[in-house]
Scaffold this active site. Structure first.
Site, PDB file in Angstrom:
ATOM      1  N   SER A  12     -13.293  -5.423  -4.346  1.00 45.33           N
ATOM      2  CA  SER A  12     -13.355  -3.978  -4.576  1.00 45.33           C
ATOM      3  C   SER A  12     -12.281  -3.277  -3.754  1.00 45.33           C
ATOM      4  CB  SER A  12     -14.726  -3.429  -4.185  1.00 45.33           C
ATOM      5  OG  SER A  12     -14.620  -2.048  -3.875  1.00 45.33           O
ATOM      6  N   ARG A  13     -11.495  -2.459  -4.447  1.00 50.80           N
ATOM      7  CA  ARG A  13     -10.415  -1.748  -3.747  1.00 50.80           C
ATOM      8  C   ARG A  13     -10.988  -0.683  -2.818  1.00 50.80           C
ATOM      9  NH1 ARG A  13      -8.056  -1.406  -9.000  1.00 50.80           N
ATOM     10  NH2 ARG A  13     -10.049  -0.434  -9.409  1.00 50.80           N
ATOM     11  N   ASN A  14     -12.127  -0.082  -3.224  1.00 57.78           N
ATOM     12  CA  ASN A  14     -12.757   0.921  -2.354  1.00 57.78           C
ATOM     13  C   ASN A  14     -13.259   0.278  -1.067  1.00 57.78           C
ATOM     14  OD1 ASN A  14     -12.774   3.583  -3.870  1.00 57.78           O
ATOM     15  ND2 ASN A  14     -13.449   2.155  -5.431  1.00 57.78           N
TER      16      ASN A  14
ATOM     17  N   ALA B 224     -12.837  -6.573 -12.152  1.00 55.32           N
ATOM     18  CA  ALA B 224     -11.979  -7.070 -13.250  1.00 55.32           C
ATOM     19  C   ALA B 224     -11.620  -8.546 -13.073  1.00 55.32           C
ATOM     20  CB  ALA B 224     -10.721  -6.213 -13.322  1.00 55.32           C
TER      21      ALA B 224
ATOM     22  N   GLU C  85     -10.863   5.084  -6.481  1.00 54.39           N
ATOM     23  CA  GLU C  85     -11.365   6.409  -6.864  1.00 54.39           C
ATOM     24  C   GLU C  85     -12.153   7.086  -5.749  1.00 54.39           C
ATOM     25  OE1 GLU C  85     -10.610   7.908  -9.572  1.00 54.39           O
ATOM     26  OE2 GLU C  85     -10.358   6.500 -11.232  1.00 54.39           O
TER      27      GLU C  85
ATOM     28  N   SER D  70      -5.838  -3.097 -14.095  1.00 46.57           N
ATOM     29  CA  SER D  70      -6.659  -4.307 -14.163  1.00 46.57           C
ATOM     30  C   SER D  70      -7.841  -4.154 -15.117  1.00 46.57           C
ATOM     31  CB  SER D  70      -7.127  -4.744 -12.769  1.00 46.57           C
ATOM     32  OG  SER D  70      -7.581  -3.664 -12.039  1.00 46.57           O
ATOM     33  N   PHE D  71      -8.478  -2.988 -15.152  1.00 49.53           N
ATOM     34  CA  PHE D  71      -9.683  -2.903 -15.972  1.00 49.53           C
ATOM     35  C   PHE D  71      -9.386  -2.729 -17.465  1.00 49.53           C
ATOM     36  CE2 PHE D  71     -13.992  -1.224 -17.101  1.00 49.53           C
ATOM     37  CZ  PHE D  71     -14.632  -2.422 -16.846  1.00 49.53           C
TER      38      PHE D  71
ATOM     39  N   LYS E 285     -20.822   5.230  -6.417  1.00 49.49           N
ATOM     40  CA  LYS E 285     -20.890   3.987  -5.628  1.00 49.49           C
ATOM     41  C   LYS E 285     -19.583   3.722  -4.878  1.00 49.49           C
ATOM     42  CE  LYS E 285     -18.242   1.554  -8.498  1.00 49.49           C
ATOM     43  NZ  LYS E 285     -16.999   0.860  -8.203  1.00 49.49           N
TER      44      LYS E 285
ATOM     45  N   ASP F  86     -23.906  -1.866  -9.763  1.00 49.37           N
ATOM     46  CA  ASP F  86     -22.512  -1.647  -9.382  1.00 49.37           C
ATOM     47  C   ASP F  86     -22.395  -1.379  -7.876  1.00 49.37           C
ATOM     48  OD1 ASP F  86     -19.843  -1.486  -9.805  1.00 49.37           O
ATOM     49  OD2 ASP F  86     -19.862   0.405 -10.913  1.00 49.37           O
TER      50      ASP F  86
END
Ligand SMILES: NC(=O)C1=CN([C@@H]2O[C@H](COP(=O)(O)OP(=O)(O)OC[C@H]3O[C@@H](n4cnc5c(N)ncnc54)[C@H](O)[C@@H]3O)[C@@H](O)[C@H]2O)C=CC1
Ligand SMILES: O=C(CO)COP(=O)(O)O
EC number: 1.1.1.94
Length: 438
Positions: A319-321, A205, A346, A79-80, A256, A309
């Protein structure tokens, strides 16, 4: 190399699926107002520019009027990488997106969409796609790398023999497994002669694809590289700020993710705004404390790549995180949550790296250690959270008032008092029991 111009263009009308709802219409309206404003110069400062601002503005005017001026490669079709390559192509740069899978490249060129990672968003007609790494990086000015942290070294090694003067910019917000290397460390190690930078900021993204105004930071010791990246990606929807604190900017982006997981988990427990604010600001304290130990400037954490961020990622289900944390908070195991997400988060690796590094180096990182205990040592989340709340006394901003002996002394004093209170309670209970025995 496949250009969309060579491909079947019947799919140019790819539907923006989100465009059907009201909020999307509002976003579209906002985007068109901003575009008109930027074209007409409304809102632009009329005051005299500094020489640096003028140079950048001149570069940008040249680049925007001469699409072949800056030649850019974007490695990583997630995506990014896709969102950034699209921005550059839209600005008139010669931008090629490298994706390792040949069939994916064909499909992207044909549909001008990234069906897996950004479904429904039409990409700029001028964006090129390739699965040929050598052809993609050859004769480029800047190579942007947007693969997950775990694949970064392999990617840099693969392009190493193809480098002949190109600069490299990392878009990755991870850490290497087991080595604690940041992406800039890997670039320096594998390609010591190369000019490099890192770019990081609050850049979800999907929001960028929706033209929601956003900003980021390019950090590099090279002023020409900073200017080139600013000129290449800047638009009315995307501001690119500059820094020369590579370590601080890169650490902001990586750290973050840990706290986005914590916040997603806290949200699953339906905590209030006070609690969220406490987590966010104590996270910032941890990030800057860790950053300083790693050679960063603590003030960098007050910028877009730090608090900016942190805020974006800790507040959004995009946000996936955050989503990983939320699934954990709802009782899912880490393996199940990662599988269900199916994209890069990540923070899952970063928690382990930072926990280990901070433990070894004696850096006080209570939230990170607590998360590690919950995720990897199977400790109960509520018990761990309570323990965190009972931790000792600290100063608020330790760069204003250091965490010194007075905090430590008060903590020790309170611990002693509470231990003796507990002992007294035990003694009372004992004597009550012995009275009862009598
Ligand atoms: N998605 C976002 O909103 C943002 C992501 N980032 C960072 O960008 C980096 C990439 O993340 P996303 O694009 O979101 O990931 P993603 O999960 O959307 O996609 C990852 C991409 O990398 C590719 N890939 C994986 N291993 C590879 C390898 N060995 N060689 C080549 N390609 C490989 C995958 O095929 C996939 O196309 C991460 O470090 C992330 O933290 C940074 C800012 C925003
Ligand atoms: O870094 C990001 C936004 O700035 C994206 O966050 P996630 O990787 O958690 O989706």
């Amino acid at each position: 190399m496949t250009s969309p111009n060579d491909s079947n263009k019947n799919n140019n009308s790819a539907n923006n699926e989100a465009g059907n709802n009201t909020s999307e219409k509002q976003n579209g309206m906002l985007a068109s107002i901003l575009e008109r404003a930027s074209k007409s110069g409304i809102g632009r400062k009329k005051s005299t520019r500094s020489p640096v601002e003028s140079a950048v503005a001149k570069d940008m005017a040249d680049i925007h009027s001469n699409p072949t001026k800056l030649r850019l490669a974007f490695l990583g079709g997630g995506s990014f990488g896709t969102a950034m390559a699209n921005l550059a192509a839209r600005n008139g740069c010669d931008a090629t997106l490298w994706v390792r899978n040949k069939r994916t490249v064909k499909a992207m060129a044909k549909t001008q969409t990234n069906k897996k990672y950004l479904p429904g968003y039409k990409l700029d007609d001028r964006l090129k796609y390739s699965h040929d790494l050598a052809a993609t990086v050859k004769d480029k000015d800047i190579i942007f790398i947007a693969v997950p942290g775990l694949a970064f070294r392999e990617t840099v090694k693969n392009i190493a023999p193809l480098i002949s003067g190109q600069s490299i910019v990392s878009l990755t917000k991870g850490m290497e497994k087991d080595t604690f290397a940041m992406m800039s460390d890997i670039i320096k190690e594998v390609l010591p002669e190369v000019n490099f930078g890192v770019m990081s900021g609050p850049n979800l993204a999907i929001e960028i694809m929706k033209n929601m105004p956003s900003a980021t930071v390019i950090a590099s010791e090279s002023e020409p590289l900073r200017h080139a990246v600013q000129a290449a990606l800047h638009s009315a929807f995307f501001r690119v700020f500059a820094s020369d604190d590579v370590r601080g900017v890169e650490l902001g982006g990586a750290l973050k993710n840990i706290y986005a997981i914590a916040m997603g988990m806290a949200a699953a427990y339906e905590v209030g705004e006070n609690t969220k604010a406490m987590i966010l600001t104590r996270a910032l304290a941890e990030m800057s404390r860790f950053g300083v130990e790693e050679g960063a400037n603590p003030l960098t954490f007050l910028g877009l790549s730090g608090v900016g961020d942190l805020y974006a990622t800790c507040s959004s289900e995009l946000s996936r995180n955050y989503r990983i944390g939320n699934m954990l908070g709802r009782g899912m195991s880490i393996d199940a949550a990662v599988k269900k997400l199916g994209q890069t988060a990540e923070g899952v690796n970063t928690i382990q790296q930072v926990h280990e590094k901070a433990t070894k180096a004696g850096i006080y990182m209570p939230i990170t250690h607590a998360l590690y205990a919950v995720i990897y040592e199977d400790k109960a989340a509520l018990g761990v959270a309570l323990h965190l709340m009972e931790a000792g006394f600290r100063s608020d901003v330790e760069f204003v008032m250091a965490h010194d002996h007075s905090n430590a002394a008060l903590t020790a004093h309170m611990k002693n008092s509470s231990n003796s209170a507990k002992d007294n309670t035990k003694d009372d209970a004992k004597s009550k029991n012995s009275d009862a025995d009598k």
